[in-house]
Design a protein around this motif. Structure first.
Motif, PDB file in Angstrom:
ATOM      1  N   LYS A  84      -0.119  11.127   6.615  1.00 48.24           N
ATOM      2  CA  LYS A  84      -0.653  11.779   7.699  1.00 48.24           C
ATOM      3  C   LYS A  84      -0.704  13.320   7.422  1.00 48.24           C
ATOM      4  N   HIS A 113      15.939   8.339   0.273  1.00 52.08           N
ATOM      5  CA  HIS A 113      16.175   7.102   0.776  1.00 52.08           C
ATOM      6  C   HIS A 113      17.537   6.636   0.852  1.00 52.08           C
ATOM      7  N   PRO A 154      10.381   3.997   1.604  1.00 51.06           N
ATOM      8  CA  PRO A 154      10.059   3.029   2.546  1.00 51.06           C
ATOM      9  C   PRO A 154       8.824   3.436   3.237  1.00 51.06           C
ATOM     10  N   LEU A 155       7.989   2.354   3.706  1.00 52.34           N
ATOM     11  CA  LEU A 155       6.805   2.440   4.408  1.00 52.34           C
ATOM     12  C   LEU A 155       6.561   3.364   5.156  1.00 52.34           C
ATOM     13  N   ARG A 156       7.498   3.458   6.268  1.00 53.07           N
ATOM     14  CA  ARG A 156       7.673   4.783   7.186  1.00 53.07           C
ATOM     15  C   ARG A 156       7.563   6.280   6.446  1.00 53.07           C
ATOM     16  N   ALA A 157       8.040   6.105   5.364  1.00 56.50           N
ATOM     17  CA  ALA A 157       8.071   7.408   4.845  1.00 56.50           C
ATOM     18  C   ALA A 157       6.927   7.754   4.254  1.00 56.50           C
ATOM     19  N   TYR A 202       0.508   4.065  -1.757  1.00 59.25           N
ATOM     20  CA  TYR A 202      -0.129   4.309  -0.273  1.00 59.25           C
ATOM     21  C   TYR A 202      -0.658   5.687  -0.062  1.00 59.25           C
ATOM     22  N   ASN A 256      -0.112  -5.721   1.891  1.00 61.14           N
ATOM     23  CA  ASN A 256      -0.509  -4.913   3.012  1.00 61.14           C
ATOM     24  C   ASN A 256      -1.308  -3.646   2.426  1.00 61.14           C
ATOM     25  N   TYR A 279      12.962  10.689   2.169  1.00 56.78           N
ATOM     26  CA  TYR A 279      13.353   9.509   2.111  1.00 56.78           C
ATOM     27  C   TYR A 279      12.623   8.915   0.895  1.00 56.78           C
ATOM     28  N   THR A 313       5.424   2.328  -3.850  1.00 58.67           N
ATOM     29  CA  THR A 313       4.663   2.584  -2.623  1.00 58.67           C
ATOM     30  C   THR A 313       4.024   4.029  -2.539  1.00 58.67           C
ATOM     31  N   GLN A 319       3.927   6.486   4.831  1.00 56.83           N
ATOM     32  CA  GLN A 319       3.150   6.693   6.164  1.00 56.83           C
ATOM     33  C   GLN A 319       3.100   7.991   6.617  1.00 56.83           C
ATOM     34  N   SER A 320       4.363   8.574   6.853  1.00 60.43           N
ATOM     35  CA  SER A 320       4.308   9.976   7.336  1.00 60.43           C
ATOM     36  C   SER A 320       3.674  10.912   6.391  1.00 60.43           C
TER      37      SER A 320
END
Length: 208
Positions: A101, A66, A92-95, A126, A148, A13, A123, A97-98
């Motif tokens: 982790k 994405h 995307p933020l979900r990507a 992040y 954010n 993504y 992003t 964030q994964s």
């Protein structure tokens, strides 16, 4: 002149322009006007080019961007060559964030903390933030994610009014097309203003 090895981290993504923009700028950069002209003519890039760009993912297997385009990276994080420059794109933020982790990926990024440049696009900040490398550093990201980013990583000194932020050996850039600005800035830092202006003109990019 030393040829810089540039690794671009890919993941599911990831935003396409985040990594293809810098890849195109650095791959097409030439040492002089004559080589630049030859680069536009020949199918294969000149062996004398100042940057060698390749892609890297966690496992080295194909990833889906994405936008749905599939890309097969050149290397995994376990077998990639030594790097001079590392670029971490966003998505995307979900990507992202994964990815934050995944301790193995963060450890791999941190291992490169002393190379010439570590860069993020959009992003991707992040991901760098998750490694701790941006603590007490100035950084930026996509304009919709600035607040954010500051909330998630309060130790980062988030900058909102620049497309490219340079702090030590860390470069961060704003959203998507800002990665092109960042790559042109890199060319200027390493090869000088004439080279950066030449590649900007070659790709017909009006740098801001």
């Amino acid at each position: 002149m030393k040829k810089r090895k540039v690794g671009i981290l890919l993941f599911d993504y990831v935003d396409v322009l985040d990594f293809t923009g810098p890849a195109e700028v650095l791959s097409l950069t030439a040492n002089n006007k004559m080589e630049q002209a030859v680069t536009l003519y020949k199918k294969n890039l000149l062996p004398t080019r100042p940057f060698q760009v390749f892609t890297i993912s966690e496992l080295g297997t194909a990833i889906k961007t994405h936008s749905g385009i599939k890309v097969t990276p050149d290397f995994s994080i376990d077998n990639s060559p030594e790097l001079d420059i590392l670029i971490v794109p966003g998505g995307p933020l979900r990507a992202v964030q994964s990815i934050v982790k995944k301790q193995k990926i963060k450890d791999w990024i941190v291992k490169h903390r002393n190379i010439e440049y570590i860069c993020s696009v959009c992003t991707g900040a992040y991901i760098l933030g998750g490694t701790g490398l941006l603590d007490e550093k100035k950084a930026t990201t996509h304009h919709l994610a600035l607040n954010n980013l500051q909330e998630v990583y309060p130790k980062i000194r988030v900058i909102s009014d620049r497309r490219v932020v340079h702090d030590g050996n860390l470069l961060t850039s704003g959203g998507v097309s800002s990665g092109i600005n960042m790559a042109i800035y890199l060319v200027e830092q390493i090869l000088g203003k004439t080279a950066s202006e030449r590649i900007a003109t070659t790709i017909e990019f009006l740098s801001r």
